[in-house]
Write a protein that holds these residues in place. Structure first.
Motif, mmCIF file in Angstrom:
data_model
loop_
_atom_site.group_PDB
_atom_site.id
_atom_site.type_symbol
_atom_site.label_atom_id
_atom_site.label_comp_id
_atom_site.label_asym_id
_atom_site.label_seq_id
_atom_site.Cartn_x
_atom_site.Cartn_y
_atom_site.Cartn_z
ATOM 1 N N TRP A 356 -3.594 -39.647 -72.583
ATOM 2 C CA TRP A 356 -2.457 -40.451 -72.134
ATOM 3 C C TRP A 356 -2.930 -41.484 -71.118
ATOM 4 O O TRP A 356 -3.646 -41.139 -70.164
ATOM 5 C CB TRP A 356 -1.396 -39.545 -71.521
ATOM 6 C CG TRP A 356 -0.034 -40.172 -71.434
ATOM 7 C CD1 TRP A 356 0.625 -40.806 -72.429
ATOM 8 C CD2 TRP A 356 0.830 -40.199 -70.292
ATOM 9 N NE1 TRP A 356 1.859 -41.236 -71.993
ATOM 10 C CE2 TRP A 356 2.013 -40.876 -70.685
ATOM 11 C CE3 TRP A 356 0.732 -39.717 -68.997
ATOM 12 C CZ2 TRP A 356 3.076 -41.077 -69.811
ATOM 13 C CZ3 TRP A 356 1.796 -39.910 -68.128
ATOM 14 C CH2 TRP A 356 2.954 -40.589 -68.532
ATOM 15 N N HIS A 364 5.234 -46.073 -63.854
ATOM 16 C CA HIS A 364 5.892 -46.588 -65.053
ATOM 17 C C HIS A 364 7.271 -47.110 -64.712
ATOM 18 O O HIS A 364 7.943 -46.600 -63.810
ATOM 19 C CB HIS A 364 6.002 -45.492 -66.115
ATOM 20 C CG HIS A 364 6.588 -45.959 -67.405
ATOM 21 N ND1 HIS A 364 5.930 -46.805 -68.265
ATOM 22 C CD2 HIS A 364 7.801 -45.732 -67.977
ATOM 23 C CE1 HIS A 364 6.687 -47.060 -69.303
ATOM 24 N NE2 HIS A 364 7.836 -46.435 -69.152
ATOM 25 N N ASN A 368 10.700 -50.150 -69.687
ATOM 26 C CA ASN A 368 9.671 -50.455 -70.678
ATOM 27 C C ASN A 368 9.371 -49.193 -71.470
ATOM 28 O O ASN A 368 9.510 -48.079 -70.955
ATOM 29 C CB ASN A 368 8.395 -50.962 -70.003
ATOM 30 C CG ASN A 368 8.612 -52.285 -69.292
ATOM 31 O OD1 ASN A 368 9.369 -53.132 -69.749
ATOM 32 N ND2 ASN A 368 7.959 -52.457 -68.150
ATOM 33 N N PRO A 369 8.966 -49.326 -72.735
ATOM 34 C CA PRO A 369 8.665 -48.139 -73.543
ATOM 35 C C PRO A 369 7.536 -47.304 -72.944
ATOM 36 O O PRO A 369 6.621 -47.823 -72.300
ATOM 37 C CB PRO A 369 8.273 -48.730 -74.904
ATOM 38 C CG PRO A 369 8.902 -50.083 -74.935
ATOM 39 C CD PRO A 369 8.874 -50.575 -73.520
ATOM 40 N N ILE A 370 7.599 -46.006 -73.167
ATOM 41 C CA ILE A 370 6.595 -45.071 -72.657
ATOM 42 C C ILE A 370 5.512 -44.873 -73.712
ATOM 43 O O ILE A 370 5.826 -44.603 -74.876
ATOM 44 C CB ILE A 370 7.245 -43.716 -72.317
ATOM 45 C CG1 ILE A 370 8.303 -43.897 -71.233
ATOM 46 C CG2 ILE A 370 6.194 -42.708 -71.876
ATOM 47 C CD1 ILE A 370 9.064 -42.620 -70.929
ATOM 48 N N PRO A 371 4.225 -44.982 -73.366
ATOM 49 C CA PRO A 371 3.168 -44.648 -74.335
ATOM 50 C C PRO A 371 3.329 -43.199 -74.778
ATOM 51 O O PRO A 371 3.372 -42.280 -73.961
ATOM 52 C CB PRO A 371 1.877 -44.866 -73.540
ATOM 53 C CG PRO A 371 2.257 -45.757 -72.400
ATOM 54 C CD PRO A 371 3.678 -45.435 -72.067
ATOM 55 N N PHE A 372 3.417 -42.998 -76.084
ATOM 56 C CA PHE A 372 3.747 -41.677 -76.621
ATOM 57 C C PHE A 372 2.586 -41.048 -77.373
ATOM 58 O O PHE A 372 2.319 -39.856 -77.237
ATOM 59 C CB PHE A 372 4.970 -41.797 -77.526
ATOM 60 C CG PHE A 372 5.493 -40.490 -78.036
ATOM 61 C CD1 PHE A 372 5.889 -39.494 -77.166
ATOM 62 C CD2 PHE A 372 5.601 -40.252 -79.403
ATOM 63 C CE1 PHE A 372 6.382 -38.273 -77.629
ATOM 64 C CE2 PHE A 372 6.097 -39.048 -79.881
ATOM 65 C CZ PHE A 372 6.485 -38.066 -78.988
ATOM 66 N N ARG A 374 -0.671 -41.985 -80.737
ATOM 67 C CA ARG A 374 -1.341 -42.929 -81.633
ATOM 68 C C ARG A 374 -0.978 -42.617 -83.083
ATOM 69 O O ARG A 374 -0.816 -41.452 -83.463
ATOM 70 C CB ARG A 374 -2.860 -42.875 -81.468
ATOM 71 C CG ARG A 374 -3.367 -43.378 -80.114
ATOM 72 C CD ARG A 374 -4.879 -43.389 -80.080
ATOM 73 N NE ARG A 374 -5.426 -43.822 -78.819
ATOM 74 C CZ ARG A 374 -5.651 -45.094 -78.491
ATOM 75 N NH1 ARG A 374 -5.378 -46.047 -79.363
ATOM 76 N NH2 ARG A 374 -6.163 -45.403 -77.318
ATOM 77 N N TRP A 380 -1.526 -47.529 -80.494
ATOM 78 C CA TRP A 380 -0.597 -46.857 -79.600
ATOM 79 C C TRP A 380 0.830 -47.085 -80.075
ATOM 80 O O TRP A 380 1.218 -48.201 -80.411
ATOM 81 C CB TRP A 380 -0.750 -47.365 -78.173
ATOM 82 C CG TRP A 380 -1.732 -46.569 -77.373
ATOM 83 C CD1 TRP A 380 -2.981 -46.944 -77.002
ATOM 84 C CD2 TRP A 380 -1.549 -45.235 -76.875
ATOM 85 N NE1 TRP A 380 -3.596 -45.937 -76.311
ATOM 86 C CE2 TRP A 380 -2.739 -44.884 -76.211
ATOM 87 C CE3 TRP A 380 -0.510 -44.320 -76.935
ATOM 88 C CZ2 TRP A 380 -2.911 -43.642 -75.604
ATOM 89 C CZ3 TRP A 380 -0.672 -43.078 -76.326
ATOM 90 C CH2 TRP A 380 -1.859 -42.759 -75.667
ATOM 91 N N ASN A 382 4.727 -46.642 -78.751
ATOM 92 C CA ASN A 382 5.510 -46.478 -77.533
ATOM 93 C C ASN A 382 6.953 -46.136 -77.874
ATOM 94 O O ASN A 382 7.476 -46.572 -78.903
ATOM 95 C CB ASN A 382 5.457 -47.760 -76.694
ATOM 96 C CG ASN A 382 4.034 -48.173 -76.369
ATOM 97 O OD1 ASN A 382 3.196 -47.332 -76.092
ATOM 98 N ND2 ASN A 382 3.759 -49.467 -76.408
ATOM 99 N N GLY A 410 6.592 -39.791 -68.224
ATOM 100 C CA GLY A 410 6.950 -41.196 -68.064
ATOM 101 C C GLY A 410 8.174 -41.378 -67.190
ATOM 102 O O GLY A 410 8.245 -42.299 -66.363
ATOM 103 N N THR A 610 0.769 -37.131 -80.799
ATOM 104 C CA THR A 610 1.169 -37.352 -79.420
ATOM 105 C C THR A 610 -0.017 -37.171 -78.477
ATOM 106 O O THR A 610 -0.977 -36.452 -78.764
ATOM 107 C CB THR A 610 2.273 -36.370 -79.012
ATOM 108 O OG1 THR A 610 1.790 -35.026 -79.148
ATOM 109 C CG2 THR A 610 3.492 -36.548 -79.901
#
Length: 740
Positions: A356, A364, A368-372, A374, A380, A382, A410, A610
């Motif tokens: 992550w 954060h 804005n979108p959270i990196p979730f 791949r 990535w 989000n 996040g 995830t």
């Protein structure tokens, strides 16, 4: 040939039609005759020739008399209209042209370029280290082979000087008893031997002198270098043909390159009607895309990308690749028949854990979108939370709680966001977030379930309050009547609020509070998203009793890891997801843990692995989030009693408890104590629940226990506290004060 009356072409295509007719006239055999007729039918002003009553018959027979039919009365209904308007044909039809990128995708995408560079550097470093460790062994092998190499060198030189290659020819002359040929060959051999012997002698003398001078004039390290070079050279010459000197550092997988023939053969093996040889087209070349190959395919008419996705296992068999490397998906930007087939070099389950990006540092912004995680191509993915609600679902042990941790982390790293955390399994998976949660509970007992139900009831009231607060804002500040970052920072109570309920089936299936909790959750999902209220629900039992349809049908973002069947799949991902090929049932137990289908966060359903956060990583994130919130002054509710910044808990609570403790009662229920505290100090304890009292007393060493009471002839068990524990805590406090 009659082409009808000479009517001018208003669109200026006369020359184009004439050229087409000429080409087809010259080749009018078989099917081309029909093409010629079709072109003439489109030509403006063209009327097919019909014989008139006075025209002589073409075959010399009787004249043809035209008999009128019902079709000859078209003039009564108006002129004929072309179905395919010739004015829009050929040159008049606009053609969409799409430019191909100047650079390949791996070079134009920063993330993919870094990944490729990182792989190349890692490969080079590994190969270098592999051979560096084996250098002593390579040297020993060369030294052992050097004598054989020296002997081979001397033998080849002597054969060259003695003209050994001419011996077979001289032997033929002897066997034929041809004296003249033998003498001729012998003279040639003697001349060669004299010349080559002289060359060898001169070269040997010069080499010996040069080596002697170099040996005498050069320093000692040069002698070792010369000796090593000689050993290496003769060792190389003395190597057996079937035994290489250097071992292989990397064993390459024999994975063939993805070609159009392979793709076509695999698609034909699926048994779909119309998927025959030559039925598919490739609108773009098959190219490298990240760690794999991408093929864009136009499927036959009537076949959709979903038809291929639902046969993913059979497609993998047709490609002769592992299931974890084959990922077909649609392309909504083109049409339903456009398939994007991505085939990876390595099974997705063997690519290692996803790290992550905010695990070690950073904060954060929840707007804005959270990196979730791949996707299979390494990109990535989000997940946006504001104005959305999220539903997680899977069988036990497939990584559901880990996926919840990512989004919860996040939320925690945004100091302005308020967290309500409910873990209704009692395993402690979300305990790190207790220090930053306004409301928190972890347990599967009735009290924990009631606490979660109360949270939804309070959250519903909060949504109602926010509707009125947002309505009062001027239109220029809030034109869309939705919470924005600007509004959230105004300090009017419209900050983001995320409520997390893990194992929510234990709440919604509860016979006492489940029905009302489901109605409250449905209301929050439908109304609260515009007001900054976010609901994150996770369940391992997605059925109509444990997950009300009003909830599953209204959440906007869904993430489904492995489930057992179609019903569970569609309960999480939405109706017809299974039919459309989005099947979480194809994921392998344990092997594909952490891998699921994400719907709603991207334009199409996407397989996502995830990011992995274990308990230690989550604890570090929570501590960092606590420090941020402490600095920002946004710690509230439950978190204030757990603050590690407080070296001495609020001792006033002990005195207040001692003041309101019922006489002659050694043990008292928590509800009784909170009611009495609220009556004593409404501003301080008003609205306290038993859980908040428990959290406040825990740092003082006072733990609750079960207390039984007989009410109306029935034994009732509730949690409460013992007066002796309170007396001990007060004594310890007083002792510390006296010592200081």
């Amino acid at each position: 040939m009659n082409h009808g009356p000479n009517i001018p072409d208003p669109d200026g295509n006369e020359d184009l039609f004439a050229a087409l007719e000429a080409d087809l006239d010259n080749d009018s055999q078989g099917g081309d005759v029909a093409d010629l007729a079709n072109v003439r039918a489109l030509r403006p002003g063209y009327l097919p020739h019909q014989p008139k009553p006075t025209d002589p018959p073409s075959d010399g027979g009787e004249q043809v008399e035209l008999v009128p039919t019902d079709d000859d009365h078209d003039d009564e209904d108006g002129p004929s209209v072309y179905v395919d308007d010739p004015a829009l044909s050929l040159s008049k039809v606009p053609v969409e042209r799409r430019r191909e990128p100047l650079l390949p995708k791996w070079a134009s995408n920063a993330a993919q370029f870094k990944a490729a560079a990182r792989w190349a550097a890692g490969q080079a470093a590994y190969v270098t280290a592999f051979h560096a460790i084996r250098l002593p062994w390579y040297g020993a092998k060369l030294a052992l082979r050097a004598p054989r190499g020296l002997a081979r060198t001397v033998g080849r030189a002597s054969r060259w000087v003695s003209d050994a290659q001419g011996a077979p020819m001289r032997g033929v002359a002897v066997r034929r008893e041809d004296a003249e040929l033998y003498l001729k060959l012998t003279r040639q051999r003697d001349a060669k031997v004299r010349l080559r012997g002289l060359i060898a002698a001169v070269a040997g003398a010069i080499g010996a002198v040069a080596l002697s001078v170099l040996w005498v004039m050069s320093p000692g390290w040069t002698h070792l270098a010369l000796l090593a070079a000689a050993v290496a050279a003769f060792g190389k010459l003395g190597a057996p043909a079937d035994e290489p000197l250097i071992s292989r550092s990397v064993v390459k997988n024999k994975t063939p390159r993805l070609t159009s023939d392979i793709v076509e053969r695999a698609l034909m093996s699926l048994g779909i009607a119309g998927m025959g040889k030559g039925a598919i087209a490739f609108p773009a070349p098959i190219t490298r895309d990240g760690p794999g190959w991408r093929a864009d395919v136009d499927l036959p008419h009537g076949v959709t990308a979903g038809d291929i996705m639902e046969r993913r296992k059979r497609l993998a068999s047709g490609l002769r690749r592992p299931l974890g490397t084959v990922w077909p998906e649609g392309n909504a930007d083109e049409h339903e028949g456009r398939l994007v087939l991505w085939v990876g070099d390595k099974d997705l389950s063997k690519t290692g854990n996803v790290v992550w990006p905010l695990a070690k540092d950073g904060r954060h912004d929840l707007f804005n979108p959270i990196p979730f995680g791949r996707d299979p191509r390494g990109r990535w993915i989000n997940v946006p939370l504001v104005q959305h609600n999220v539903l997680f679902g899977s069988q036990p042990g497939q990584g559901k709680t880990s996926a919840v941790r990512v989004l919860a982390s996040g939320v925690a790293l945004d100091p302005s966001a308020e967290m309500w955390t409910h873990e209704l399994k009692g395993s402690g998976d979300l305990d790190p977030f207790e220090a930053v949660s306004h409301r928190f509970v972890s347990g599967i007992d009735a009290e924990s379930i009631e606490y979660a139900a109360e949270s939804l009831k309070l959250l519903r009231k909060e949504v109602m309050r926010r509707t009125g607060a947002l309505k009062k804002l001027p239109r220029d500040l809030c034109p869309d009547k939705r919470v924005t970052r600007q509004i959230a920072d105004m300090g009017i109570g419209l900050h983001p609020l995320a409520c997390i309920i893990d194992e929510c089936q234990n709440l919604f299936a509860d016979p006492a509070v489940g029905k009302q909790a489901g109605e409250d959750a449905e209301f929050i999902i439908k109304i609260g998203r515009a007001f900054g209220v976010i609901l994150l629900l996770a369940t391992q039992r997605p059925d109509k009793d444990s997950l009300p349809t009003g909830i599953s049908g209204n959440v906007s973002i869904r993430f489904c890891l492995r489930v057992a069947g179609q019903i569970e799949n569609d309960m999480i991902l939405g109706t017809s997801a299974y039919k459309n090929g989005v099947r979480a049932t194809t994921f392998r137990p344990e092997t594909d843990a952490g891998l699921g289908y994400l719907v709603g966060a991207t334009s199409t359903a996407t397989a996502v692995r995830t990011a992995y956060l274990d308990a230690d990583a989550t604890e570090k994130i929570a501590r960092r989030a606590h420090a941020m919130r402490t600095a920002a002054g946004t710690l509230t509710g439950h978190a204030t009693g757990q603050s590690p910044q407080t070296s001495e808990p609020n001792s006033t609570l002990l005195d207040d408890l001692s003041a309101i403790w019922p006489p002659k009662e050694p043990r008292v229920w928590s509800e009784t104590l909170t009611t009495a505290l609220a009556a004593l100090r409404p501003d301080t304890y008003g609205g306290w629940a038993p859980e908040q009292l428990t959290s406040a007393l825990k740092p003082l060493g006072i733990e609750p226990g079960q207390i039984s009471r007989r009410i109306d002839g029935k034994v009732v068990n509730r949690r409460g506290f013992d007066r002796d524990d309170l007396t001990t805590a007060i004594a310890d406090r007083n002792r510390k004060r006296s010592a200081s």
